[in-house]
Scaffold this motif. Structure first.
Motif, PDB file in Angstrom:
ATOM      1  N   LEU A 199      57.815  15.159  45.278  1.00  0.00           N
ATOM      2  CA  LEU A 199      58.110  15.913  44.060  1.00  0.00           C
ATOM      3  C   LEU A 199      57.963  17.420  44.296  1.00  0.00           C
ATOM      4  N   ILE A 200      56.983  17.804  45.071  1.00  0.00           N
ATOM      5  CA  ILE A 200      56.825  19.227  45.404  1.00  0.00           C
ATOM      6  C   ILE A 200      57.987  19.681  46.265  1.00  0.00           C
ATOM      7  N   GLU A 201      58.340  18.863  47.242  1.00  0.00           N
ATOM      8  CA  GLU A 201      59.427  19.181  48.176  1.00  0.00           C
ATOM      9  C   GLU A 201      60.764  19.396  47.470  1.00  0.00           C
ATOM     10  N   CYS A 202      61.045  18.613  46.439  1.00  0.00           N
ATOM     11  CA  CYS A 202      62.343  18.710  45.762  1.00  0.00           C
ATOM     12  C   CYS A 202      62.333  19.731  44.618  1.00  0.00           C
ATOM     13  N   GLY A 203      61.190  20.372  44.379  1.00  0.00           N
ATOM     14  CA  GLY A 203      61.132  21.396  43.341  1.00  0.00           C
ATOM     15  C   GLY A 203      60.803  20.885  41.957  1.00  0.00           C
ATOM     16  N   TRP A 204      60.491  19.610  41.851  1.00  0.00           N
ATOM     17  CA  TRP A 204      60.184  19.000  40.553  1.00  0.00           C
ATOM     18  C   TRP A 204      59.011  19.694  39.879  1.00  0.00           C
ATOM     19  N   LYS A 205      57.968  19.940  40.641  1.00  0.00           N
ATOM     20  CA  LYS A 205      56.764  20.557  40.083  1.00  0.00           C
ATOM     21  C   LYS A 205      57.080  21.938  39.499  1.00  0.00           C
ATOM     22  N   ASP A 206      57.856  22.718  40.213  1.00  0.00           N
ATOM     23  CA  ASP A 206      58.216  24.055  39.738  1.00  0.00           C
ATOM     24  C   ASP A 206      59.096  23.989  38.487  1.00  0.00           C
ATOM     25  N   GLN A 207      60.017  23.026  38.465  1.00  0.00           N
ATOM     26  CA  GLN A 207      60.878  22.865  37.293  1.00  0.00           C
ATOM     27  C   GLN A 207      60.062  22.482  36.065  1.00  0.00           C
ATOM     28  N   LEU A 208      59.116  21.583  36.250  1.00  0.00           N
ATOM     29  CA  LEU A 208      58.297  21.140  35.128  1.00  0.00           C
ATOM     30  C   LEU A 208      57.374  22.262  34.657  1.00  0.00           C
ATOM     31  N   LYS A 209      56.861  23.010  35.590  1.00  0.00           N
ATOM     32  CA  LYS A 209      56.008  24.149  35.240  1.00  0.00           C
ATOM     33  C   LYS A 209      56.794  25.163  34.408  1.00  0.00           C
ATOM     34  N   ALA A 210      58.024  25.427  34.819  1.00  0.00           N
ATOM     35  CA  ALA A 210      58.880  26.354  34.075  1.00  0.00           C
ATOM     36  C   ALA A 210      59.163  25.825  32.670  1.00  0.00           C
ATOM     37  N   HIS A 211      59.391  24.522  32.565  1.00  0.00           N
ATOM     38  CA  HIS A 211      59.645  23.922  31.249  1.00  0.00           C
ATOM     39  C   HIS A 211      58.413  24.052  30.354  1.00  0.00           C
ATOM     40  N   CYS A 212      57.238  23.849  30.919  1.00  0.00           N
ATOM     41  CA  CYS A 212      55.993  24.016  30.152  1.00  0.00           C
ATOM     42  C   CYS A 212      55.885  25.437  29.612  1.00  0.00           C
ATOM     43  N   LYS A 213      56.189  26.393  30.462  1.00  0.00           N
ATOM     44  CA  LYS A 213      56.123  27.793  30.036  1.00  0.00           C
ATOM     45  C   LYS A 213      57.111  28.075  28.910  1.00  0.00           C
ATOM     46  N   GLU A 214      58.311  27.481  28.989  1.00  0.00           N
ATOM     47  CA  GLU A 214      59.311  27.650  27.933  1.00  0.00           C
ATOM     48  C   GLU A 214      58.806  27.094  26.605  1.00  0.00           C
ATOM     49  N   VAL A 215      58.248  25.899  26.659  1.00  0.00           N
ATOM     50  CA  VAL A 215      57.751  25.259  25.440  1.00  0.00           C
ATOM     51  C   VAL A 215      56.646  26.104  24.814  1.00  0.00           C
ATOM     52  N   ILE A 216      55.734  26.593  25.627  1.00  0.00           N
ATOM     53  CA  ILE A 216      54.634  27.419  25.127  1.00  0.00           C
ATOM     54  C   ILE A 216      55.166  28.722  24.546  1.00  0.00           C
ATOM     55  N   LYS A 217      56.160  29.291  25.214  1.00  0.00           N
ATOM     56  CA  LYS A 217      56.744  30.543  24.720  1.00  0.00           C
ATOM     57  C   LYS A 217      57.448  30.326  23.379  1.00  0.00           C
ATOM     58  N   GLU A 218      58.186  29.207  23.254  1.00  0.00           N
ATOM     59  CA  GLU A 218      58.899  28.900  22.014  1.00  0.00           C
ATOM     60  C   GLU A 218      57.951  28.666  20.837  1.00  0.00           C
ATOM     61  N   LYS A 219      56.915  27.875  21.068  1.00  0.00           N
ATOM     62  CA  LYS A 219      56.021  27.485  19.983  1.00  0.00           C
ATOM     63  C   LYS A 219      54.859  28.440  19.783  1.00  0.00           C
ATOM     64  N   GLY A 220      54.561  29.215  20.793  1.00  0.00           N
ATOM     65  CA  GLY A 220      53.411  30.114  20.713  1.00  0.00           C
ATOM     66  C   GLY A 220      52.160  29.423  21.227  1.00  0.00           C
ATOM     67  N   LEU A 221      51.419  30.121  22.035  1.00  0.00           N
ATOM     68  CA  LEU A 221      50.230  29.552  22.672  1.00  0.00           C
ATOM     69  C   LEU A 221      49.233  28.990  21.664  1.00  0.00           C
ATOM     70  N   GLU A 222      49.109  29.673  20.522  1.00  0.00           N
ATOM     71  CA  GLU A 222      48.144  29.238  19.510  1.00  0.00           C
ATOM     72  C   GLU A 222      48.566  27.959  18.792  1.00  0.00           C
ATOM     73  N   HIS A 223      49.847  27.621  18.883  1.00  0.00           N
ATOM     74  CA  HIS A 223      50.379  26.479  18.137  1.00  0.00           C
ATOM     75  C   HIS A 223      50.680  25.262  19.009  1.00  0.00           C
ATOM     76  N   VAL A 224      50.266  25.304  20.271  1.00  0.00           N
ATOM     77  CA  VAL A 224      50.549  24.191  21.180  1.00  0.00           C
ATOM     78  C   VAL A 224      49.240  23.594  21.667  1.00  0.00           C
ATOM     79  N   THR A 225      49.111  22.286  21.492  1.00  0.00           N
ATOM     80  CA  THR A 225      47.953  21.592  22.055  1.00  0.00           C
ATOM     81  C   THR A 225      48.393  20.914  23.354  1.00  0.00           C
ATOM     82  N   VAL A 226      47.441  20.486  24.124  1.00  0.00           N
ATOM     83  CA  VAL A 226      47.763  19.778  25.365  1.00  0.00           C
ATOM     84  C   VAL A 226      48.563  18.520  25.045  1.00  0.00           C
ATOM     85  N   ASP A 227      48.169  17.812  24.009  1.00  0.00           N
ATOM     86  CA  ASP A 227      48.891  16.592  23.624  1.00  0.00           C
ATOM     87  C   ASP A 227      50.333  16.896  23.236  1.00  0.00           C
ATOM     88  N   ASP A 228      50.544  17.986  22.503  1.00  0.00           N
ATOM     89  CA  ASP A 228      51.907  18.396  22.141  1.00  0.00           C
ATOM     90  C   ASP A 228      52.736  18.683  23.390  1.00  0.00           C
TER      91      ASP A 228
END
Length: 101
Positions: A37-66
């Motif tokens: 998964l690291i070799e194919c870039g999956w980890k980096d893609q998922l990390k970027a998606h996490c950052k997008e979600v946090i940016k969209e919803k705001g850090l204060e409005h996102v829980t780990v479960d969300d």
């Protein structure tokens, strides 16, 4: 009495041995999956998606479960078919080799 105790000891040893073999295979498969998964870039893609979600919803409005609920479907979809196929083949081979244990 002595024979049944010896037989039970053999069975217990066999069960312990089987458990150890299965745990080792699980660890090896997990490590292989992690590396692939690291070799194919999956980890980096998922990390970027996490950052997008946090940016969209705001850090204060996102829980780990969300975040987990939001990211899990995409994470599963991003696993390359070749990685899934390789792990499935490895599992089938292991099961075929150890079917009699």
């Amino acid at each position: 009495m002595v024979v049944s105790k010896m037989n039970k000891d053999v069975q217990v040893r066999a069960a312990i041995n089987q458990t150890l073999i299965e745990k080792l295979e699980k660890e090896n498969s997990s490590e292989l999956l992690r590396a692939k998964l690291i070799e194919c870039g999956w980890k980096d893609q998922l990390k970027a998606h996490c950052k997008e979600v946090i940016k969209e919803k705001g850090l204060e409005h996102v829980t780990v479960d969300d975040l987990v609920a939001e990211v899990t479907p995409k994470g599963r979809a991003l696993v390359p078919a070749s990685v899934k196929k390789e792990l499935l083949q490895r599992t089938r081979t292991f099961l075929a080799q150890h079917a009699s244990l």
